[in-house]
Design a protein around this motif. Structure first.
Motif, PDB file in Angstrom:
ATOM      1  N   GLU A  63       0.846  -1.190   0.000  1.00  0.00           N
ATOM      2  CA  GLU A  63       0.000   0.000   0.000  1.00  0.00           C
ATOM      3  C   GLU A  63       0.879   1.235   0.000  1.00  0.00           C
ATOM      4  OE1 GLU A  63      -1.040   1.179   4.539  1.00  0.00           O
ATOM      5  OE2 GLU A  63      -1.769  -0.822   3.952  1.00  0.00           O
TER       6      GLU A  63
ATOM      7  N   ARG B  87      -3.226  -0.088  -3.702  1.00  0.00           N
ATOM      8  CA  ARG B  87      -3.939   0.568  -2.598  1.00  0.00           C
ATOM      9  C   ARG B  87      -3.298   1.925  -2.303  1.00  0.00           C
ATOM     10  NH1 ARG B  87      -2.738  -4.484  -0.396  1.00  0.00           N
ATOM     11  NH2 ARG B  87      -4.492  -5.957  -0.373  1.00  0.00           N
TER      12      ARG B  87
ATOM     13  N   LYS C 229     -10.011   8.536  -6.466  1.00  0.00           N
ATOM     14  CA  LYS C 229     -10.210   7.102  -6.227  1.00  0.00           C
ATOM     15  C   LYS C 229     -10.138   6.254  -7.488  1.00  0.00           C
ATOM     16  CE  LYS C 229     -15.258   7.372  -6.372  1.00  0.00           C
ATOM     17  NZ  LYS C 229     -16.517   7.079  -5.650  1.00  0.00           N
TER      18      LYS C 229
ATOM     19  N   GLU D 179      -7.885   0.248  -4.913  1.00  0.00           N
ATOM     20  CA  GLU D 179      -8.524   0.518  -3.614  1.00  0.00           C
ATOM     21  C   GLU D 179      -8.013   1.845  -3.102  1.00  0.00           C
ATOM     22  OE1 GLU D 179      -8.411  -1.224   0.947  1.00  0.00           O
ATOM     23  OE2 GLU D 179      -8.287  -2.661  -0.717  1.00  0.00           O
TER      24      GLU D 179
END
Length: 228
Positions: free
Chosen positions: A157, A184, A219, A224
């Motif tokens: 991430e 992410r 987004k 994600e």
């Protein structure tokens, strides 16, 4: 150097029962850092012996799943790889938190299969990096770490701590474009408290509504994307 140890966490390693090892020392001086005692050498307290941590882990085999290694900045510690090897020998998963300034260390750990999850802090868009981290930064190394992590096959991430006085909405949009297609990406809301720069206790933070608005703008760049 191990400067702290938390025996249990449910939130620091996604979907894993884990403990946290805090290393001392960092090559950045982010004003909003929550761990000044791990960053500033004159605040270092007695370090924990590696053997103490490994002894604890030996007793938790089958009970804990992972070990989070954070800091400070773990990758500036020369003994990091050997320590992780000992943790892996006990069959624990390893999550590494990093600022991405040492891509050569990351690459070695990845090639040797010593990390199972990487969390890299993206501090700012490139043009603001030095101001935000409060230190000289090699942007080529930061970008190399980003590309290395994204292509590594290791779960990962990226995350950014967002402070209104430091990063504008456009800055956050620029970061999202920079790391577009990452698996992410998380926006971390800044909560004033004990920080490296005490004046940051008075800095403006984005409201939840403002963060949701920013999230809607970025987004679609990621698989994600969420607010923490």
């Amino acid at each position: 150097m191990i400067g702290g140890f938390q025996k249990f966490t449910l939130i620091d390693y996604p979907e894993k029962l884990a403990c946290i090892v805090f290393t001392q020392g960092c090559n950045f001086r982010c004003h909003y850092c929550y761990n000044p005692d791990l960053v500033l050498p004159d605040r270092f307290k007695n370090t924990l012996r590696e053997e103490e941590v490994l002894s604890f882990l030996e007793k938790r085999v089958g009970l804990l799943e992972g070990v989070v290694i954070t800091g400070g900045e773990p990758t500036i510690n020369v003994g990091l790889k050997d320590f992780i090897k000992k943790v892996k020998d006990l069959s624990f998963l390893v999550k590494l938190d990093t600022n991405g300034s040492m891509p050569q260390v990351l690459e070695e750990l990845i090639k040797e299969g010593l990390v199972d999850y990487i969390a890299m802090d993206i501090k700012a868009p490139p043009e603001k990096y030095a101001d935000v981290v409060g230190a000289h930064v090699n942007l080529k190394d930061i970008d190399r770490s980003v590309r290395l992590i994204m292509s590594s096959g290791v779960d990962y991430e990226f995350r950014t701590t967002v402070i209104k006085d430091q990063l504008s909405v456009q800055d956050i949009v620029s970061i999202a474009k920079w790391i577009r297609s990452a698996k992410r990406y998380y926006l971390q809301k800044f909560l004033p408290g004990k920080t490296l720069d005490p004046t940051f206790a008075y800095k403006n933070t984005y409201s939840d509504e403002e963060l949701r608005s920013i999230l809607s703008l970025i987004k679609d760049n990621f698989f994600e994307c969420a607010i923490r």
